[in-house]
Write a protein that holds these residues in place. Structure first.
Motif, PDB file in Angstrom:
ATOM      1  N   LEU A 217     -22.938  -3.944  35.949  1.00  0.00           N
ATOM      2  CA  LEU A 217     -23.316  -2.686  36.578  1.00  0.00           C
ATOM      3  C   LEU A 217     -23.312  -1.548  35.558  1.00  0.00           C
ATOM      4  O   LEU A 217     -22.452  -1.507  34.672  1.00  0.00           O
ATOM      5  CB  LEU A 217     -22.334  -2.348  37.695  1.00  0.00           C
ATOM      6  CG  LEU A 217     -22.317  -3.280  38.906  1.00  0.00           C
ATOM      7  CD1 LEU A 217     -21.134  -2.935  39.807  1.00  0.00           C
ATOM      8  CD2 LEU A 217     -23.618  -3.173  39.685  1.00  0.00           C
ATOM      9  N   PRO A 218     -24.233  -0.612  35.668  1.00  0.00           N
ATOM     10  CA  PRO A 218     -24.254   0.518  34.736  1.00  0.00           C
ATOM     11  C   PRO A 218     -23.087   1.464  34.981  1.00  0.00           C
ATOM     12  O   PRO A 218     -22.618   1.623  36.106  1.00  0.00           O
ATOM     13  CB  PRO A 218     -25.589   1.207  35.057  1.00  0.00           C
ATOM     14  CG  PRO A 218     -25.848   0.856  36.491  1.00  0.00           C
ATOM     15  CD  PRO A 218     -25.309  -0.537  36.675  1.00  0.00           C
ATOM     16  N   GLY A 219     -22.596   2.066  33.909  1.00  0.00           N
ATOM     17  CA  GLY A 219     -21.565   3.080  34.047  1.00  0.00           C
ATOM     18  C   GLY A 219     -20.144   2.552  34.113  1.00  0.00           C
ATOM     19  O   GLY A 219     -19.190   3.342  34.067  1.00  0.00           O
ATOM     20  N   ILE A 220     -19.954   1.235  34.225  1.00  0.00           N
ATOM     21  CA  ILE A 220     -18.605   0.688  34.357  1.00  0.00           C
ATOM     22  C   ILE A 220     -17.758   1.022  33.127  1.00  0.00           C
ATOM     23  O   ILE A 220     -16.612   1.474  33.237  1.00  0.00           O
ATOM     24  CB  ILE A 220     -18.656  -0.831  34.579  1.00  0.00           C
ATOM     25  CG1 ILE A 220     -19.233  -1.162  35.965  1.00  0.00           C
ATOM     26  CG2 ILE A 220     -17.278  -1.451  34.421  1.00  0.00           C
ATOM     27  CD1 ILE A 220     -18.344  -0.764  37.111  1.00  0.00           C
ATOM     28  N   ASP A 221     -18.308   0.799  31.935  1.00  0.00           N
ATOM     29  CA  ASP A 221     -17.554   1.095  30.717  1.00  0.00           C
ATOM     30  C   ASP A 221     -17.271   2.587  30.582  1.00  0.00           C
ATOM     31  O   ASP A 221     -16.176   2.992  30.163  1.00  0.00           O
ATOM     32  CB  ASP A 221     -18.323   0.608  29.484  1.00  0.00           C
ATOM     33  CG  ASP A 221     -18.104  -0.865  29.200  1.00  0.00           C
ATOM     34  OD1 ASP A 221     -17.155  -1.449  29.748  1.00  0.00           O
ATOM     35  OD2 ASP A 221     -18.888  -1.439  28.416  1.00  0.00           O
ATOM     36  N   ARG A 222     -18.244   3.413  30.900  1.00  0.00           N
ATOM     37  CA  ARG A 222     -18.060   4.865  30.769  1.00  0.00           C
ATOM     38  C   ARG A 222     -16.955   5.350  31.704  1.00  0.00           C
ATOM     39  O   ARG A 222     -16.078   6.137  31.298  1.00  0.00           O
ATOM     40  CB  ARG A 222     -19.376   5.576  31.071  1.00  0.00           C
ATOM     41  CG  ARG A 222     -19.262   7.096  31.169  1.00  0.00           C
ATOM     42  CD  ARG A 222     -18.963   7.750  29.830  1.00  0.00           C
ATOM     43  NE  ARG A 222     -18.689   9.172  29.975  1.00  0.00           N
ATOM     44  CZ  ARG A 222     -19.623  10.129  30.028  1.00  0.00           C
ATOM     45  NH1 ARG A 222     -20.912   9.799  29.946  1.00  0.00           N
ATOM     46  NH2 ARG A 222     -19.295  11.388  30.136  1.00  0.00           N
ATOM     47  N   LEU A 223     -16.961   4.876  32.944  1.00  0.00           N
ATOM     48  CA  LEU A 223     -15.933   5.301  33.891  1.00  0.00           C
ATOM     49  C   LEU A 223     -14.563   4.764  33.495  1.00  0.00           C
ATOM     50  O   LEU A 223     -13.554   5.462  33.607  1.00  0.00           O
ATOM     51  CB  LEU A 223     -16.304   4.829  35.298  1.00  0.00           C
ATOM     52  CG  LEU A 223     -17.482   5.574  35.941  1.00  0.00           C
ATOM     53  CD1 LEU A 223     -17.969   4.849  37.184  1.00  0.00           C
ATOM     54  CD2 LEU A 223     -17.098   7.007  36.284  1.00  0.00           C
ATOM     55  N   ASN A 224     -14.528   3.533  33.015  1.00  0.00           N
ATOM     56  CA  ASN A 224     -13.261   2.964  32.546  1.00  0.00           C
ATOM     57  C   ASN A 224     -12.711   3.783  31.382  1.00  0.00           C
ATOM     58  O   ASN A 224     -11.507   4.055  31.300  1.00  0.00           O
ATOM     59  CB  ASN A 224     -13.469   1.510  32.115  1.00  0.00           C
ATOM     60  CG  ASN A 224     -12.166   0.833  31.745  1.00  0.00           C
ATOM     61  OD1 ASN A 224     -11.415   0.372  32.605  1.00  0.00           O
ATOM     62  ND2 ASN A 224     -11.873   0.764  30.457  1.00  0.00           N
ATOM     63  N   PHE A 225     -13.595   4.203  30.488  1.00  0.00           N
ATOM     64  CA  PHE A 225     -13.209   5.033  29.348  1.00  0.00           C
ATOM     65  C   PHE A 225     -12.605   6.356  29.824  1.00  0.00           C
ATOM     66  O   PHE A 225     -11.557   6.789  29.330  1.00  0.00           O
ATOM     67  CB  PHE A 225     -14.441   5.277  28.475  1.00  0.00           C
ATOM     68  CG  PHE A 225     -14.187   6.082  27.236  1.00  0.00           C
ATOM     69  CD1 PHE A 225     -13.359   5.610  26.226  1.00  0.00           C
ATOM     70  CD2 PHE A 225     -14.798   7.317  27.049  1.00  0.00           C
ATOM     71  CE1 PHE A 225     -13.131   6.347  25.072  1.00  0.00           C
ATOM     72  CE2 PHE A 225     -14.586   8.062  25.895  1.00  0.00           C
ATOM     73  CZ  PHE A 225     -13.750   7.573  24.909  1.00  0.00           C
ATOM     74  N   GLU A 226     -13.246   6.990  30.817  1.00  0.00           N
ATOM     75  CA  GLU A 226     -12.743   8.262  31.329  1.00  0.00           C
ATOM     76  C   GLU A 226     -11.373   8.077  32.001  1.00  0.00           C
ATOM     77  O   GLU A 226     -10.471   8.912  31.833  1.00  0.00           O
ATOM     78  CB  GLU A 226     -13.737   8.864  32.321  1.00  0.00           C
ATOM     79  CG  GLU A 226     -15.124   9.144  31.761  1.00  0.00           C
ATOM     80  CD  GLU A 226     -15.146  10.242  30.709  1.00  0.00           C
ATOM     81  OE1 GLU A 226     -14.083  10.817  30.401  1.00  0.00           O
ATOM     82  OE2 GLU A 226     -16.233  10.524  30.185  1.00  0.00           O
ATOM     83  N   ILE A 227     -11.205   6.998  32.760  1.00  0.00           N
ATOM     84  CA  ILE A 227      -9.928   6.749  33.421  1.00  0.00           C
ATOM     85  C   ILE A 227      -8.827   6.522  32.395  1.00  0.00           C
ATOM     86  O   ILE A 227      -7.717   7.051  32.522  1.00  0.00           O
ATOM     87  CB  ILE A 227     -10.041   5.540  34.379  1.00  0.00           C
ATOM     88  CG1 ILE A 227     -10.934   5.881  35.575  1.00  0.00           C
ATOM     89  CG2 ILE A 227      -8.661   5.103  34.864  1.00  0.00           C
ATOM     90  CD1 ILE A 227     -11.254   4.707  36.478  1.00  0.00           C
TER      91      ILE A 227
END
Length: 313
Positions: A217-227
């Motif tokens: 899914l798109p954005g999974i890595d970016r959101l994980n990075f932010e968390i």
């Protein structure tokens, strides 16, 4: 050590470091006349398949990336050898320069690292992007391994397993109806897996790809990075999840998605994936289970559980 020397095709090696990890493997750095290598030494057990996944995925990803594009390949370790000694497996790869990003200062001093990390995610998305149309069976595959992981986590309470599974199915249905632009993911993209120049913060490598997926899914890595960045400030998982959503970081990360329902589904998917990742290590899950429970309750309170919304509709 003889086996490592033979697999590296050198006359001698010097052990620079040796770490025995709590989860069961040992990681050592060995130096030869032509470079430095990381060797993972994994005894018999479930951890062998996890470490092997990192080794094999790196080879697959390197073969898929375009050599003429952005220099992503320079930021990936190169698998060098896999060997066995009785029941023990050894995996060797090149040692990239730099220190782990979490050792650097936060705030303004971390900006170069953050910018470089986000550029890496953009580059890998562009080089591995593939459209999955609505109604395609490939949507199912995006969630099958997570659902199996939940099913096998018998140490988790039945109610928690039911909730995690039901929410994943609801998220899957969102993308089954809408389709998705999928791409490769790291799966645990954060400061603990980024190597950076200690003086400039420049990104020098991305390591530990055992949770990676070639299609995700798109954005999974970016959101994980932010968390993970928020966890360096708030410490607890539930407060970090709330901070990412309430600060607008989640919306910034998912700005390319016009549908509010899709953005919510991706955000919840990132939170659930973080929890499900811990299921590979029961002791890790048990330690953080109260924070996970509070995060799920926060999602429920703020009407961010897609399954609850679907049933209501």
């Amino acid at each position: 050590w003889t086996l490592i020397r033979e697999r590296l095709s050198v006359d001698s090696i010097r052990v620079r470091s040796f770490q025995a990890r709590v989860r069961g493997a040992a990681v050592c750095e060995v130096e030869t006349a032509d470079g430095v290598y990381v060797v993972r030494i994994v005894p018999r057990g479930d951890l062998q398949s996890i470490v092997a996944r990192n080794h094999n995925f790196l080879g697959e990803l390197r073969s898929k990336l375009k050599t003429g594009g952005p220099p992503i390949l320079d930021l990936l370790p190169t698998p060098v050898f896999q060997a066995s000694d009785d029941d023990t497996l050894l995996f060797g790869e090149t040692r990239l320069p730099g220190v782990l990003a979490w050792t650097l200062a936060q705030g303004a001093d971390a900006v170069p690292t953050r910018d470089a990390a986000l550029k890496f995610l953009d580059d890998i998305r562009l080089q591995t992007n593939s459209a999955i149309p609505a109604g395609c069976d490939r949507i199912e595959a995006l969630f099958s391994s997570d659902l199996l992981q939940i099913q096998n986590a018998t140490f988790v309470s039945p109610e928690t397993r039911r909730l995690l599974g039901a929410e994943l199915v609801a998220i899957r249905d969102v993308f089954y109806e809408a389709g998705v632009e999928a791409h490769a993911s790291h799966g645990d993209f954060g400061p603990g897996n980024l190597l950076v120049d200690p003086k400039t913060g420049r990104l020098q490598g991305v390591i530990d790809w055992d949770t990676a997926r070639m299609t995700d899914l798109p954005g999974i890595d970016r959101l994980n990075f932010e968390i993970q960045l928020q966890r360096s400030k708030h410490s607890s998982f539930d407060r970090s999840v709330a901070a990412v959503w309430q600060s607008g970081l989640a919306r910034d990360s998912l700005a390319g998605f016009s549908s509010e329902r899709t953005r919510r589904a991706l955000f919840e998917a990132a939170v659930l994936r973080y929890i499900i990742r811990s299921l590979r290590y029961p002791s890790v899950y048990r330690e953080e289970a109260p924070e996970f429970a509070r995060a799920l309750e926060w999602l429920r309170r703020f009407d961010l559980l897609i399954g609850a919304t679907v049933s209501a509709e």
